[in-house]
Design a protein around this motif. Structure first.
Motif, mmCIF file in Angstrom:
data_model
loop_
_atom_site.group_PDB
_atom_site.id
_atom_site.type_symbol
_atom_site.label_atom_id
_atom_site.label_comp_id
_atom_site.label_asym_id
_atom_site.label_seq_id
_atom_site.Cartn_x
_atom_site.Cartn_y
_atom_site.Cartn_z
ATOM 1 N N SER A 1 86.858 -3.583 -24.241
ATOM 2 C CA SER A 1 88.158 -3.965 -23.696
ATOM 3 C C SER A 1 88.072 -5.241 -22.869
ATOM 4 N N PRO A 2 89.095 -6.111 -22.958
ATOM 5 C CA PRO A 2 89.096 -7.301 -22.090
ATOM 6 C C PRO A 2 89.221 -6.925 -20.616
ATOM 7 N N LEU A 3 89.760 -5.760 -20.314
ATOM 8 C CA LEU A 3 89.831 -5.323 -18.921
ATOM 9 C C LEU A 3 88.429 -5.068 -18.388
ATOM 10 N N TRP A 4 87.589 -4.505 -19.216
ATOM 11 C CA TRP A 4 86.209 -4.238 -18.820
ATOM 12 C C TRP A 4 85.421 -5.537 -18.729
ATOM 13 N N LEU A 5 85.629 -6.435 -19.665
ATOM 14 C CA LEU A 5 84.842 -7.660 -19.724
ATOM 15 C C LEU A 5 85.056 -8.577 -18.527
ATOM 16 N N GLY A 6 86.211 -8.529 -17.921
ATOM 17 C CA GLY A 6 86.446 -9.392 -16.775
ATOM 18 C C GLY A 6 85.457 -9.154 -15.659
ATOM 19 N N GLN A 7 85.030 -7.926 -15.498
ATOM 20 C CA GLN A 7 84.177 -7.539 -14.380
ATOM 21 C C GLN A 7 82.691 -7.533 -14.736
ATOM 22 N N SER A 8 82.345 -8.045 -15.876
ATOM 23 C CA SER A 8 80.961 -7.981 -16.345
ATOM 24 C C SER A 8 80.213 -9.294 -16.104
ATOM 25 N N LEU A 9 79.015 -9.172 -15.557
ATOM 26 C CA LEU A 9 78.155 -10.354 -15.417
ATOM 27 C C LEU A 9 77.527 -10.727 -16.754
ATOM 28 N N TRP B 1 87.791 -18.791 -13.834
ATOM 29 C CA TRP B 1 87.022 -17.637 -14.306
ATOM 30 C C TRP B 1 86.886 -16.562 -13.236
ATOM 31 N N LEU B 2 86.799 -16.956 -11.954
ATOM 32 C CA LEU B 2 86.806 -15.940 -10.889
ATOM 33 C C LEU B 2 88.144 -15.209 -10.870
ATOM 34 N N ALA B 3 89.232 -15.947 -11.069
ATOM 35 C CA ALA B 3 90.552 -15.316 -11.133
ATOM 36 C C ALA B 3 90.627 -14.347 -12.311
ATOM 37 N N CYS B 4 90.059 -14.743 -13.438
ATOM 38 C CA CYS B 4 90.034 -13.860 -14.610
ATOM 39 C C CYS B 4 89.222 -12.594 -14.318
ATOM 40 N N ALA B 5 88.109 -12.745 -13.619
ATOM 41 C CA ALA B 5 87.250 -11.595 -13.305
ATOM 42 C C ALA B 5 87.937 -10.610 -12.377
ATOM 43 N N THR B 6 88.908 -11.077 -11.620
ATOM 44 C CA THR B 6 89.549 -10.213 -10.621
ATOM 45 C C THR B 6 91.013 -9.950 -10.927
ATOM 46 N N ARG B 7 91.436 -10.180 -12.145
ATOM 47 C CA ARG B 7 92.861 -10.010 -12.446
ATOM 48 C C ARG B 7 93.274 -8.533 -12.513
ATOM 49 N N GLU B 8 92.346 -7.646 -12.703
ATOM 50 C CA GLU B 8 92.625 -6.200 -12.699
ATOM 51 C C GLU B 8 91.938 -5.561 -11.501
ATOM 52 N N ASP B 9 92.340 -4.338 -11.167
ATOM 53 C CA ASP B 9 91.661 -3.615 -10.097
ATOM 54 C C ASP B 9 90.174 -3.512 -10.430
ATOM 55 N N LEU B 10 89.347 -3.781 -9.446
ATOM 56 C CA LEU B 10 87.911 -3.744 -9.689
ATOM 57 C C LEU B 10 87.382 -2.323 -9.666
ATOM 58 N N SER B 11 86.416 -2.078 -10.513
ATOM 59 C CA SER B 11 85.774 -0.772 -10.559
ATOM 60 C C SER B 11 84.808 -0.645 -9.390
ATOM 61 N N ALA B 12 85.001 0.387 -8.609
ATOM 62 C CA ALA B 12 84.093 0.660 -7.489
ATOM 63 C C ALA B 12 83.684 2.125 -7.527
ATOM 64 N N GLY B 13 83.713 2.699 -8.720
ATOM 65 C CA GLY B 13 83.371 4.100 -8.888
ATOM 66 C C GLY B 13 81.975 4.280 -9.438
ATOM 67 N N ALA B 14 81.768 5.420 -10.054
ATOM 68 C CA ALA B 14 80.438 5.799 -10.538
ATOM 69 C C ALA B 14 79.888 4.826 -11.586
ATOM 70 N N GLY B 15 80.750 4.195 -12.368
ATOM 71 C CA GLY B 15 80.285 3.283 -13.414
ATOM 72 C C GLY B 15 79.978 1.883 -12.931
ATOM 73 N N ALA B 16 80.267 1.603 -11.682
ATOM 74 C CA ALA B 16 80.042 0.259 -11.153
ATOM 75 C C ALA B 16 78.565 0.071 -10.805
ATOM 76 N N LEU C 1 75.226 -3.338 -10.734
ATOM 77 C CA LEU C 1 74.901 -4.755 -10.682
ATOM 78 C C LEU C 1 75.583 -5.544 -11.794
ATOM 79 N N TRP C 2 75.699 -4.975 -12.992
ATOM 80 C CA TRP C 2 76.220 -5.725 -14.134
ATOM 81 C C TRP C 2 77.706 -5.536 -14.352
ATOM 82 N N PHE C 3 78.342 -4.622 -13.630
ATOM 83 C CA PHE C 3 79.760 -4.329 -13.878
ATOM 84 C C PHE C 3 80.459 -3.875 -12.607
ATOM 85 N N GLY C 4 81.707 -4.246 -12.478
ATOM 86 C CA GLY C 4 82.546 -3.766 -11.381
ATOM 87 C C GLY C 4 82.388 -4.581 -10.109
#
Length: 134
Positions: free
Chosen positions: A43-51, A79-94, A96-99
């Motif tokens: 998903s593009p929503l997931w990709l925004g938060q991925s290193l 690109w920073l704006a793109c990475a933060t355009r959705e709510d960031l994941s701060a849960g169990a799946g977050a 170093l590489w995501f969220g």
């Protein structure tokens, strides 16, 4: 070093610089936001938060180039704006590489000096909460 080694090293650096420029230019503009609630790895929503596979990592690419005088800070901001355009994941799946942790790293590596202080503080708090929970 020999003269031949110096020539080869210079040629390799020149080729690497050309390849990096082509990649950065191909990734100059973030894609437009997509609607939907698909949060799967594709998903593009997931990709925004991925290193490793998304906007956060591309922001770092552009920041390294901007710091070296080879690119623009406008690309970093986009690109920073793109990475933060959705709510960031701060849960169990977050992690170093995501969220939130990934975006926090990207922000610390990519932000021009003195910018994004409030965002950095919010991300620091989110990462601290994750660490305490784990």
């Amino acid at each position: 070093m020999t003269v031949l080694a110096d020539v080869l090293e210079h040629r390799q650096r020149r080729l690497a610089r050309a390849v990096a420029t082509r990649i950065a230019d191909a990734l100059a503009i973030p894609p437009p936001p997509e609607s939907g609630d698909d949060r799967s790895p594709g998903s593009p929503l997931w990709l925004g938060q991925s290193l490793s596979k998304g906007a956060a990592g591309i922001a770092v690419l552009h920041a390294v180039r901007a710091r070296a005088g080879l690119g623009s800070w406008e690309r970093v901001h986009a690109w920073l704006a793109c990475a933060t355009r959705e709510d960031l994941s701060a849960g169990a799946g977050a992690g170093l590489w995501f969220g939130a942790p990934a975006v926090a790293f990207a922000l610390s590596a990519a932000a021009p000096p003195g910018q994004y202080r409030r965002a950095a503080q919010a991300l620091d708090a989110a990462v601290t909460r994750l660490v305490r929970v784990r």
